[in-house]
Design an enzyme around this catalytic site. Structure first.
Site, PDB file in Angstrom:
ATOM      1  N   TYR A 144      25.903  32.336  41.641  1.00  0.00           N
ATOM      2  CA  TYR A 144      26.152  33.780  41.669  1.00  0.00           C
ATOM      3  C   TYR A 144      25.681  34.371  40.348  1.00  0.00           C
ATOM      4  O   TYR A 144      26.006  33.825  39.274  1.00  0.00           O
ATOM      5  CB  TYR A 144      27.635  34.091  41.878  1.00  0.00           C
ATOM      6  CG  TYR A 144      27.950  35.584  41.840  1.00  0.00           C
ATOM      7  CD1 TYR A 144      28.668  36.142  40.774  1.00  0.00           C
ATOM      8  CD2 TYR A 144      27.516  36.432  42.849  1.00  0.00           C
ATOM      9  CE1 TYR A 144      28.933  37.504  40.721  1.00  0.00           C
ATOM     10  CE2 TYR A 144      27.790  37.803  42.814  1.00  0.00           C
ATOM     11  CZ  TYR A 144      28.493  38.330  41.737  1.00  0.00           C
ATOM     12  OH  TYR A 144      28.757  39.674  41.690  1.00  0.00           O
ATOM     13  N   ASP A 239      21.462  31.399  33.284  1.00  0.00           N
ATOM     14  CA  ASP A 239      22.510  32.419  33.364  1.00  0.00           C
ATOM     15  C   ASP A 239      23.759  31.819  32.712  1.00  0.00           C
ATOM     16  O   ASP A 239      24.490  31.054  33.326  1.00  0.00           O
ATOM     17  CB  ASP A 239      22.769  32.786  34.831  1.00  0.00           C
ATOM     18  CG  ASP A 239      23.845  33.851  34.944  1.00  0.00           C
ATOM     19  OD1 ASP A 239      23.959  34.477  36.018  1.00  0.00           O
ATOM     20  OD2 ASP A 239      24.593  34.061  33.962  1.00  0.00           O
ATOM     21  N   LYS A 267      30.507  38.481  29.489  1.00  0.00           N
ATOM     22  CA  LYS A 267      31.919  38.080  29.330  1.00  0.00           C
ATOM     23  C   LYS A 267      32.321  37.917  27.852  1.00  0.00           C
ATOM     24  O   LYS A 267      32.536  38.895  27.155  1.00  0.00           O
ATOM     25  CB  LYS A 267      32.180  36.827  30.163  1.00  0.00           C
ATOM     26  CG  LYS A 267      31.967  37.077  31.689  1.00  0.00           C
ATOM     27  CD  LYS A 267      32.258  35.868  32.506  1.00  0.00           C
ATOM     28  CE  LYS A 267      31.748  36.028  33.928  1.00  0.00           C
ATOM     29  NZ  LYS A 267      32.722  36.602  34.865  1.00  0.00           N
TER      30      LYS A 267
HETATM   31  P1  KE4 Z   1      29.160  41.001  35.917  1.00  0.00           P
HETATM   32  O1  KE4 Z   1      28.147  41.972  36.477  1.00  0.00           O
HETATM   33  O2  KE4 Z   1      30.333  40.790  36.832  1.00  0.00           O
HETATM   34  O3  KE4 Z   1      29.563  41.350  34.475  1.00  0.00           O
HETATM   35  O4  KE4 Z   1      28.438  39.574  35.764  1.00  0.00           O
HETATM   36  C1  KE4 Z   1      27.847  39.010  36.889  1.00  0.00           C
HETATM   37  C2  KE4 Z   1      27.754  37.516  36.707  1.00  0.00           C
HETATM   38  C3  KE4 Z   1      26.533  36.961  36.338  1.00  0.00           C
HETATM   39  N1  KE4 Z   1      26.394  35.635  36.168  1.00  0.00           N
HETATM   40  C4  KE4 Z   1      27.446  34.789  36.336  1.00  0.00           C
HETATM   41  C5  KE4 Z   1      27.233  33.320  36.126  1.00  0.00           C
HETATM   42  C6  KE4 Z   1      28.719  35.301  36.687  1.00  0.00           C
HETATM   43  O5  KE4 Z   1      29.762  34.442  36.835  1.00  0.00           O
HETATM   44  C7  KE4 Z   1      28.895  36.684  36.875  1.00  0.00           C
HETATM   45  C8  KE4 Z   1      30.230  37.299  37.267  1.00  0.00           C
HETATM   46  N2  KE4 Z   1      31.261  36.374  37.584  1.00  0.00           N
HETATM   47  C9  KE4 Z   1      32.281  36.850  38.532  1.00  0.00           C
HETATM   48  C10 KE4 Z   1      33.231  35.727  38.934  1.00  0.00           C
HETATM   49  N3  KE4 Z   1      32.928  34.449  38.405  1.00  0.00           N
HETATM   50  C11 KE4 Z   1      33.017  38.013  37.934  1.00  0.00           C
HETATM   51  C12 KE4 Z   1      34.286  38.383  38.666  1.00  0.00           C
HETATM   52  C13 KE4 Z   1      34.078  39.535  39.591  1.00  0.00           C
HETATM   53  O6  KE4 Z   1      33.032  39.599  40.276  1.00  0.00           O
HETATM   54  O7  KE4 Z   1      35.006  40.365  39.632  1.00  0.00           O
END
Ligand code: KE4
Length: 426
Positions: A144, A239, A267
């Site tokens: 993801y 990533d 994060k």
């Molecule tokens: P954001 O757009 O949510 O800041 O980041 C996307 C993203 C990109 N790459 C990786 C490896 C990620 O894990 C994420 C976002 N992670 C999710 C759950 N693991 C965020 C939680 C959510 O979607 O509310």
């Protein structure tokens, strides 16, 4: 456990916000039950509006590696905010944050600050296409990378096939720009390059998978990806939104000693405020406007308050013994959970790298998305609720990671293991 206020808040929220949440995973849809509306959090503890307090292992899905509301971070935010929230003009603090990131990540000469991991991924893909003049992207099934249209895709039949949309609103023509391969399978990647190599702009991977539960790369996997990308002149994009600063000061690329062409960070780098980044060698990054033809922009990109939170957070990570402390507490938690499950004769596989881990209710091993699908999701959900009712807040989905922060004490770990022992026996 009383949850009347959360129930009321949840029904109110659903009137005005789809699903009552601003991000789907918060809805508890995967585990059932009432999402807890939060009142405040400090250190390893989080309290909901019914005044139930939990030991928090979600850690806001990764950012709060210091624990919630760290005083040094709050002070930095307060001091910075007094001087103004946003200028739409450069500040020296953005350069200071960039310096800290580049010090930890030798593969990054230059970086761009943006507002979310999704935005960083979307920008990095555009940059990869602009730099290579190619269009397709390889990604792992179960990976993801944020809600970027062409990455919201599922595997069609067979291996290394063109992807199909996995979300409404994603045109097939966009989904077909993505080639899907199973995680931890180099031969599938070789097949994909053999089929589409001349048009592959990049291979985008979580160097340690965190979004199908935690799945570490098998030995040689990342180095193999590096070699294949070199051979076919495609960019290797790590990533590290979760793993960056989490598993080591220099992320997974430091831990496994494999150098990507572009790195995505998020994060932790924003210390809990909306900030993410992408970066790489100057030869690639200079393709970005205003120095090059690839456009990317943002009103709040490099926001001074978010940058201050990021700098204050990274400063704490640099303190001697930080990662060693995280490692020993995380190892104790994983060992305690494994022993408790074994004593209760419950098959449990814990995949862990540093302070990120996932308990899979299966005898394992779990090395790709197929293995994850064979783990017992119902058992996870039952475990989730038993632990929640005992004041332990795990991820409301079997396919996420749980995180130990620096604020999780030895007592927190012991209490968690004790409650897990009871939950397993039940
Ligand atoms: P954001 O757009 O949510 O800041 O980041 C996307 C993203 C990109 N790459 C990786 C490896 C990620 O894990 C994420 C976002 N992670 C999710 C759950 N693991 C965020 C939680 C959510 O979607 O509310």
């Amino acid at each position: 456990m009383i949850t009347t206020k959360s129930e009321q808040a949840y029904s109110n929220a659903q009137r005005l916000i789809p699903g009552g949440v601003n991000s789907p995973v918060r809805s508890f849809k995967s585990v059932g039950g009432v999402p807890r509306f939060i009142l405040h959090a400090k250190g390893s503890k989080i309290t909901d509006i019914d005044h139930n307090t939990y030991i928090d292992y979600i850690s806001s899905w990764g950012p709060t590696i210091l624990g919630h509301a760290d005083d040094r971070v709050l002070d930095a935010i307060n001091q910075t905010a007094r001087n103004g929230l946003t200028f739409g003009a450069p500040t020296e603090q953005e350069t200071h944050l960039a310096e800290r990131v580049c010090k930890n990540f030798p593969s990054i000469d230059q970086l761009r600050l943006v507002n979310s991991g999704t935005e960083a991924v979307a920008s990095a893909i555009r940059l990869a296409r602009g730099y290579t003049q190619k269009t397709k992207i390889i990604k792992a099934i179960g990976g993801y990378h944020g809600h970027v249209d062409q990455l919201l895709v599922q595997a069609g039949s067979g291996v290394a096939t063109l992807a199909l949309p996995d979300s409404a609103g994603v045109p097939k023509s966009l989904a077909e720009l993505t080639v899907l391969v199973p995680y931890n399978d180099l031969s599938a990647v070789e097949t994909a390059f053999k089929k589409f190599g001349s048009d592959i702009a990049a291979l985008l991977i979580e160097p340690i998978a965190g979004n199908m539960g935690v799945i570490p790369p098998v030995p040689g996997y990342l180095a193999g990806l590096r070699a294949l990308c070199d051979h076919y002149n495609a960019l290797l994009i790590f990533d590290e939104v979760i793993t960056g600063f989490r598993v080591a000061p220099g992320g997974a690329q430091q831990l496994y000693n494999v150098r990507p062409d572009l790195t995505i960070l998020g994060k932790i780098v924003g210390g809990g405020l909306p900030l993410a980044a992408y970066g790489g060698p100057q030869t690639i990054m200079r393709q970005l406007a205003p120095t090059g033809p690839v456009y990317q922009a943002g009103t709040l990109s490099g926001n001074p308050v978010a940058v201050a939170a990021g700098i204050a957070t990274l400063e704490q990570l640099g303190k001697p013994g930080f990662y060693e402390t995280l490692e020993s507490r995380s190892a104790a938690l994983a060992a305690g959970l494994s022993t408790a499950a074994r004593d209760a004769h419950i098959p449990l596989t814990i995949n862990r790298v540093g302070s990120m881990m996932t308990p899979f209710f299966t005898s394992g091993p779990v090395i790709n998305y197929d293995d994850v699908l064979h783990s017992n999701k119902d058992r996870y959900n039952a475990f989730f609720h038993r632990m929640l009712n005992r004041g332990i807040y795990l991820a409301p989905s079997a396919f996420e990671a749980l995180f130990v922060s620096f604020a999780h004490s030895d007592d927190d770990i012991r209490y968690t293991i004790d409650q897990a022992r009871i939950s397993f026996e039940e």
